[in-house]
Design a protein around this motif. Sequence first.
Motif, PDB file in Angstrom:
ATOM      1  N   ARG A  74     -33.287 -25.197  40.225  1.00 54.52           N
ATOM      2  CA  ARG A  74     -33.644 -23.810  40.908  1.00 54.52           C
ATOM      3  C   ARG A  74     -32.510 -23.593  41.726  1.00 54.52           C
ATOM      4  N   PRO A  75     -31.977 -22.615  41.568  1.00 48.04           N
ATOM      5  CA  PRO A  75     -32.988 -21.989  40.586  1.00 48.04           C
ATOM      6  C   PRO A  75     -32.025 -22.105  38.677  1.00 48.04           C
ATOM      7  N   SER A  76     -32.455 -21.032  38.279  1.00 45.30           N
ATOM      8  CA  SER A  76     -32.716 -21.313  37.170  1.00 45.30           C
ATOM      9  C   SER A  76     -33.318 -20.625  36.114  1.00 45.30           C
ATOM     10  N   HIS A 120     -35.989 -22.773  34.117  1.00 46.12           N
ATOM     11  CA  HIS A 120     -37.720 -23.089  35.330  1.00 46.12           C
ATOM     12  C   HIS A 120     -38.341 -22.212  36.041  1.00 46.12           C
ATOM     13  N   ASP A 121     -37.804 -20.920  35.736  1.00 49.93           N
ATOM     14  CA  ASP A 121     -38.080 -19.433  36.400  1.00 49.93           C
ATOM     15  C   ASP A 121     -39.635 -18.832  34.763  1.00 49.93           C
ATOM     16  N   ARG A 156     -41.984 -22.045  35.030  1.00 56.07           N
ATOM     17  CA  ARG A 156     -43.255 -21.332  36.132  1.00 56.07           C
ATOM     18  C   ARG A 156     -43.769 -20.177  36.076  1.00 56.07           C
TER      19      ARG A 156
END
Length: 203
Positions: free
Chosen positions: A119-121, A124-125, A128
């Motif tokens: 995170r952030p990446s 991950h987004d 999510r």
Amino acid sequence: MTASRAGTKGVPREQREQQILDIATAEFGARGYTHASLAEIARAAGVSKPLIYTYFGSRDGLHAACVRNAGESLVEAVARAQVVHGAQGKALATLTGIFHALDGRTQNWRIIYDSTLPRPSAAHDLARTYQDALNTMGSEGVAEVLSGAGIAAAEDHSLLLTWWFSIVSSTIAWWTDHPDHTPADMTERCLRVFTAIRQPARE
């Protein structure tokens, strides 16, 4: 990862890509994004790393394809369960949908809820987005349960949502360790356990 070498010589590209995705999902699910090995995925799939780059562009491209496959099937399964009337029936229908979506591939749950995602990446987004979709439906189900009991406290909602997520995650982990059970077996087992918890203790 324990998958044996697949071997894809002469296999149509679409089928070969799916084989690679299945093996990669197992690898990412077992070891997490951070520790998964592209070399191991290529070895198990019986292809070269350059071929994986040709198909998916990069390690992250392969991971993203795995997440989309897993996330779309899970979100669709849970969404179908939301048409069931009654909080209790909806909860059981949700579990049933999850079991069918994860039949033989419980790693799909782990790849969506992967704690090793940086995170952030972008990785991950992407995960999510599916977490949010699943969590939103879970939150709405919990709100329905509490509303039926005349409970409106935000803290109670938060606590029950945490319990629900823990129950689902723990049940999937248990199923991973007991893979011989079918989705129908899992649904029946959950129903028995829920019924036992709700019944008053015998004198």
